[in-house]
Design an enzyme around this catalytic site. Structure first.
Site, PDB file in Angstrom:
ATOM      1  N   PRO A 189      39.992 -51.539 -12.163  1.00 37.62           N
ATOM      2  CA  PRO A 189      41.151 -52.193 -11.560  1.00 37.62           C
ATOM      3  C   PRO A 189      41.083 -52.165 -10.034  1.00 37.62           C
ATOM      4  CG  PRO A 189      41.802 -50.646 -13.262  1.00 37.62           C
ATOM      5  CD  PRO A 189      40.367 -50.403 -12.982  1.00 37.62           C
ATOM      6  N   GLU A 190      40.811 -53.297  -9.448  1.00 42.50           N
ATOM      7  CA  GLU A 190      40.877 -53.410  -8.000  1.00 42.50           C
ATOM      8  C   GLU A 190      42.147 -54.166  -7.652  1.00 42.50           C
ATOM      9  OE1 GLU A 190      37.652 -53.510  -5.522  1.00 42.50           O
ATOM     10  OE2 GLU A 190      36.115 -53.490  -7.064  1.00 42.50           O
TER      11      GLU A 190
END
Length: 285
Positions: free
Chosen positions: A5-6
């Site tokens: 998850p960026e």
DNA sequence: CGTAGACCCTGCGCGC
DNA sequence: TGCGCGCAGGGTCTAC
């Protein structure tokens, strides 16, 4: 495993959860296992969250901020393997069936609507805590953070100015949250490829015109990823429980030895600050 | 002060 | 086939 998850994934999560959560109310807070990078403050969460209406969802860097009635804000960071899913109508059957037997589920929020907001994080790099909204800016997780990459402030001039007096390579510089937040390992590689700038190039040796390309490279790659719904990750699920989905085409990340899409030369991998960097030695100077 | 490295943790891919 | 090893990495803290 490609990616985690960026910023785009967190933003997509925020957008997908918000319409379902706003107006609902937290009836119960159940902390199954408090062990995370920082222990989950179970007692405080029960005290500050129980009975509160959800007013809105915001994002700062890769932190998801859930604003509650009464001024408390729930802070969630997904780390590398964290997921936040809303079950009931929305969760896939296999997740709904697991109930609280999932050993990696750390917190369940029972909502008045009957649905459950679940936080799980096998690798425990995530964060889950709360604080008064008014104290966010002074909190140690937020106080040092630089500008948002998509807020209109990220320009070549901004980067050029912040690079003054610094010496290191540009790739770790782009990942420095004190400068600009939300640019992780994958997107820093991709942004520099778009900009045609070598990841090992010293920030002291980048001209104004090229800083402009770096800035637009960051903005464009993040915007594209959000548009597409975030890059696909094995561990990532959006707010409705779907695991991954569409994916922007990664030009260099994870493609060591494979041909560059522009020049057909081999993509190379090096290690910078202990992290893999992928780039095209011909297209990036 | 700026930069580099350690640490946190577990799933997975790979080599033997 | 099965097992053990090393890598993956954001963010914070410590060391130099």
């Amino acid at each position: 495993m490609l990616g985690m998850p960026e910023l785009p994934e967190v933003e997509v999560l925020r957008r997908s959860l918000e319409p379902h959560l706003v107006g609902d109310r937290i009836e119960r807070v159940v902390v199954h296992s408090p062990a995370l990078r920082e222990p989950i403050p179970a007692a405080r969460l029960r005290r500050r969250l129980t009975g509160k209406r959800i007013e809105g969802l915001r994002r700062r860097a890769k932190y998801l901020l859930i604003d509650l009635e009464g001024g408390e804000t729930l802070v969630v960071h997904l780390g590398m393997t964290g997921t936040l899913t809303l079950d009931g109508i929305l969760a896939p059957p296999e997740i709904a069936a697991e109930e609280q037997t999932d050993p990696h589920e750390h917190v369940t929020l029972l909502l008045r609507s009957g649905r459950r907001l679940r936080f799980r994080d096998p690798r425990r790099f995530g964060l889950f805590f709360s604080l008064p909204a008014a104290k966010i800016e002074r909190d140690r997780h937020f106080a040092h953070l630089g500008i948002e990459p998509l807020g209109g402030e990220l320009t070549g001039t901004y980067l050029h100015r912040h690079a003054a007096g610094r010496r290191g390579p540009v790739k770790p510089f782009l990942m420095d949250a004190r400068v600009v937040v939300g640019v992780g390992n994958i997107y820093s590689c991709e942004a520099l490829y778009r900009a045609g700038v070598h990841p090992a190039r010293s920030v002291a040796r980048i001209a104004a015109v090229r800083w402009e390309k770096v800035a637009s490279g960051v903005r464009e790659v993040l915007a594209a990823a959000i548009e597409v719904g975030g890059t696909t990750l094995n561990d990532f699920a959006d707010g409705e429980g779907k695991s991954g989905y569409f994916q922007i085409e990664l030009e260099v990340y994870g493609r060591e030895g494979e041909p560059c899409h522009r020049c057909a030369g081999a993509i190379r991998r090096i290690v910078q600050s202990g992290r893999s960097t992928f780039y095209c030695p011909k297209c990036q100077r």
